[in-house]
Design a protein around this motif. Structure first.
Motif, PDB file in Angstrom:
ATOM      1  N   THR A 152      -8.204  10.894   2.756  1.00  0.00           N
ATOM      2  CA  THR A 152      -9.109  12.046   2.653  1.00  0.00           C
ATOM      3  C   THR A 152     -10.452  11.642   2.054  1.00  0.00           C
ATOM      4  N   SER A 153     -10.438  10.621   1.197  1.00  0.00           N
ATOM      5  CA  SER A 153     -11.669  10.174   0.540  1.00  0.00           C
ATOM      6  C   SER A 153     -11.430   8.778  -0.031  1.00  0.00           C
ATOM      7  N   PRO A 154     -12.495   8.083  -0.450  1.00  0.00           N
ATOM      8  CA  PRO A 154     -12.283   6.760  -1.076  1.00  0.00           C
ATOM      9  C   PRO A 154     -11.403   6.853  -2.326  1.00  0.00           C
ATOM     10  N   GLU A 155     -11.407   8.005  -2.986  1.00  0.00           N
ATOM     11  CA  GLU A 155     -10.609   8.161  -4.215  1.00  0.00           C
ATOM     12  C   GLU A 155      -9.111   8.246  -3.932  1.00  0.00           C
ATOM     13  N   ALA A 156      -8.710   8.369  -2.678  1.00  0.00           N
ATOM     14  CA  ALA A 156      -7.280   8.395  -2.340  1.00  0.00           C
ATOM     15  C   ALA A 156      -6.665   6.997  -2.412  1.00  0.00           C
ATOM     16  N   VAL A 157      -7.471   5.998  -2.738  1.00  0.00           N
ATOM     17  CA  VAL A 157      -6.980   4.624  -2.909  1.00  0.00           C
ATOM     18  C   VAL A 157      -7.218   4.191  -4.350  1.00  0.00           C
ATOM     19  N   LEU A 158      -6.173   3.714  -5.012  1.00  0.00           N
ATOM     20  CA  LEU A 158      -6.334   3.122  -6.341  1.00  0.00           C
ATOM     21  C   LEU A 158      -6.396   1.612  -6.180  1.00  0.00           C
ATOM     22  N   VAL A 159      -7.133   0.951  -7.081  1.00  0.00           N
ATOM     23  CA  VAL A 159      -7.241  -0.508  -7.040  1.00  0.00           C
ATOM     24  C   VAL A 159      -6.733  -1.066  -8.365  1.00  0.00           C
ATOM     25  N   VAL A 160      -5.714  -1.914  -8.278  1.00  0.00           N
ATOM     26  CA  VAL A 160      -5.084  -2.503  -9.457  1.00  0.00           C
ATOM     27  C   VAL A 160      -4.939  -3.997  -9.182  1.00  0.00           C
ATOM     28  N   VAL A 161      -5.044  -4.820 -10.224  1.00  0.00           N
ATOM     29  CA  VAL A 161      -4.896  -6.272 -10.054  1.00  0.00           C
ATOM     30  C   VAL A 161      -3.592  -6.713 -10.722  1.00  0.00           C
ATOM     31  N   ALA A 162      -2.745  -7.402  -9.973  1.00  0.00           N
ATOM     32  CA  ALA A 162      -1.488  -7.907 -10.533  1.00  0.00           C
ATOM     33  C   ALA A 162      -0.986  -9.072  -9.693  1.00  0.00           C
ATOM     34  N   GLY A 163      -0.196  -9.926 -10.331  1.00  0.00           N
ATOM     35  CA  GLY A 163       0.346 -11.092  -9.650  1.00  0.00           C
ATOM     36  C   GLY A 163      -0.269 -12.373 -10.198  1.00  0.00           C
ATOM     37  N   ALA A 164       0.206 -13.494  -9.664  1.00  0.00           N
ATOM     38  CA  ALA A 164      -0.288 -14.804 -10.084  1.00  0.00           C
ATOM     39  C   ALA A 164      -1.596 -15.120  -9.362  1.00  0.00           C
ATOM     40  N   GLY A 165      -2.399 -15.984  -9.989  1.00  0.00           N
ATOM     41  CA  GLY A 165      -3.659 -16.383  -9.362  1.00  0.00           C
ATOM     42  C   GLY A 165      -3.470 -17.583  -8.467  1.00  0.00           C
ATOM     43  N   ASN A 166      -2.404 -17.595  -7.651  1.00  0.00           N
ATOM     44  CA  ASN A 166      -2.085 -18.814  -6.911  1.00  0.00           C
ATOM     45  C   ASN A 166      -2.129 -18.693  -5.393  1.00  0.00           C
ATOM     46  N   ALA A 167      -2.360 -17.463  -4.863  1.00  0.00           N
ATOM     47  CA  ALA A 167      -2.395 -17.324  -3.401  1.00  0.00           C
ATOM     48  C   ALA A 167      -3.009 -15.994  -2.994  1.00  0.00           C
ATOM     49  N   GLY A 168      -3.401 -15.941  -1.724  1.00  0.00           N
ATOM     50  CA  GLY A 168      -3.989 -14.721  -1.181  1.00  0.00           C
ATOM     51  C   GLY A 168      -2.921 -13.766  -0.690  1.00  0.00           C
ATOM     52  N   VAL A 169      -2.116 -13.275  -1.631  1.00  0.00           N
ATOM     53  CA  VAL A 169      -1.023 -12.361  -1.323  1.00  0.00           C
ATOM     54  C   VAL A 169      -1.233 -11.084  -2.138  1.00  0.00           C
ATOM     55  N   SER A 170      -1.257  -9.943  -1.474  1.00  0.00           N
ATOM     56  CA  SER A 170      -1.423  -8.661  -2.166  1.00  0.00           C
ATOM     57  C   SER A 170      -0.427  -7.665  -1.600  1.00  0.00           C
ATOM     58  N   ALA A 171      -0.533  -6.416  -2.033  1.00  0.00           N
ATOM     59  CA  ALA A 171       0.397  -5.389  -1.553  1.00  0.00           C
ATOM     60  C   ALA A 171      -0.310  -4.049  -1.440  1.00  0.00           C
ATOM     61  N   VAL A 172       0.133  -3.280  -0.456  1.00  0.00           N
ATOM     62  CA  VAL A 172      -0.267  -1.872  -0.358  1.00  0.00           C
ATOM     63  C   VAL A 172       0.942  -1.048  -0.775  1.00  0.00           C
ATOM     64  N   VAL A 173       0.813  -0.325  -1.864  1.00  0.00           N
ATOM     65  CA  VAL A 173       1.883   0.571  -2.285  1.00  0.00           C
ATOM     66  C   VAL A 173       1.588   1.941  -1.686  1.00  0.00           C
TER      67      VAL A 173
END
Lengths: 62, 359
Positions: B318-339
């Protein structure tokens, strides 16, 4: 107003659990085949016709 | 180890079997709870044991501070974790979905917790490698404390009041800490009125956690395409729109940060790119909305609201605010997640400060 609950067969376990949590373990309701959400209007009418005898029985209509 | 402990093991096992027989478990063994052990948890609460945290009138049941403490102890929490568990319950209540029977739904959701602030280090909460995985007592047991509360206080057991068709592995436990130290941006709670010195829990009801792998690029727009494409999958589009939390690994976060992007820039770009074309919607039979439920269905369905032509694209957020941005995980690879969350769809997330003795 007298009312009868209707659920589909896979929800019978939950319906029983809800009835027990309210202290009415023998609560009667009508169960019909699953699914409903993806049926056509004609199929919905068929389901409705099929459950009428159950409604009438639970409502105690002679 | 004190040898007398071994002699007591038979009694301990007997207690664990008894608890399992009563159904006071998620399937894994639980920790037996005595009044004296419970008192250690309640001493951390800073509030009355009889206070009601969450009421579910449709089930005739309520969760008190005492019941939350019992379930935290059963879950294997240490007493000092309890203020975080309490903040998690308050956050879930603030979000609002759990009180509306969503935990009973066939969708099969789970409570997901994000912890911020100094409490992470004090309790040993993992924010780095294997952040969604196993291996860390605080993460494992704080998340599990919520689930056991749902089972034991509200009777939300599978095959009974929990009607989940498949559920999700996150139902056992789902608690991460934000990797604030390796983030290029301010921590999540600071976006919503708290300071970096505050410890906080942000809880949300989630449907799934989808893996993103993008090791091939240093171009922020490439990464946005992967994130937005995942958010916009038709299988997740049950209602009119969706919402999500991006859990970015430090590598992906740094990629955006190095390009000068703020969190707001990431949100805006993902919002703009998270779209479905009309043919894509039609192919999935999801181009129209139900007049009653506003769930998606084909335009020729009897319940469908009339569609006004074929729009070029549908923004699934509905808007850009419908997405939260959080940083977590190891700094070892380009792996992320969409919850994939149920909300917020533009409103602020339920960030709750951790109170009590360890706040």
């Amino acid at each position: 107003m007298p009312a009868v609950s209707i659920c589909t067969d896979p929800f019978v376990l939950t319906a029983g659990a809800m009835a027990r949590s309210y202290g009415f373990p023998g609560f009667e309701y009508v169960s019909i085949p699953h699914p409903v959400a993806s049926l056509s209007a004609g199929q919905i009418r068929e389901r409705a016709r099929g459950l009428v005898p159950g409604l009438v029985r639970i409502l105690g209509v002679e | 180890m004190d040898p007398s402990f071994i002699e007591d093991a038979a009694g301990l096992r007997q207690a664990m079997e008894y608890y399992a027989d009563q159904g006071w478990t998620d399937g894994l063994p639980v920790v037996p709870v005595t009044e004296s052990y419970l008192a250690e948890f309640l001493a951390q609460a800073g509030r009355d044991p009889g206070d009601v945290l969450l009421d579910m009138p449709h089930l005739n049941r309520a969760l008190t501070v005492r019941l939350a403490a019992i379930n935290a102890a059963l879950a294997g929490c240490r007493p000092e974790y309890f203020p975080v568990v309490l903040a998690a319950w308050e956050s879930l209540v603030t979000e609002g979905y759990v009180g509306r029977a969503l935990w009973q739904s066939t969708t099969g959701t789970a409570p997901f917790l994000i912890v911020n602030g100094p409490v992470r280090e004090r309790l040993g909460l993992n924010s780095t490698g294997n952040v969604f995985g196993s291996g860390f007592r605080a993460n494992a047991t704080i998340g599990r404390a919520i689930r056991l509360g749902a089972i034991n206080a509200f009777g939300l057991r599978p095959h009974e009041l929990d009607q989940a068709t498949q559920g999700t592995p996150a139902k056992y436990t789902a608690c991460i800490a934000e990797n604030e130290e390796q983030s290029p941006w301010p921590a999540l709670p600071t976006e919503f009125g708290l300071t970096a010195a505050d410890s906080a829990v942000t809880a949300m009801v989630i449907r799934s956690c989808v893996h993103i792998e993008a090791r091939h690029t240093m171009v922020p727009e490439h990464l946005v395409a992967d994130l937005a494409g995942t958010i916009a999958r038709t299988g997740a589009l049950v209602h009119e729109t969706v919402s999500a939390a991006l859990i970015l690994s430090p590598e992906h976060a740094r990629l955006f940060g190095a390009a000068g992007w703020s969190k707001a820039d990431v949100r805006q770009a993902v919002y703009e790119r998270a779209v479905l074309s009309w043919p894509e919607l039609v192919a999935a039979g999801k181009e129209a909305l139900s007049s009653r439920t506003r769930w998606r269905l084909p335009a020729d369905h009897p319940d469908a609201l009339p569609t006004s032509g074929a729009p070029e694209v549908l923004h699934v957020l509905t808007s850009p605010e419908a997405v939260l941005v959080v940083v977590a995980g190891a700094g070892n690879a380009g792996v992320s997640a969409v919850v994939e969350t149920f909300g917020p769809r533009g409103g602020p997330p339920p960030v709750v400060r951790v109170g009590g003795p360890i706040g």
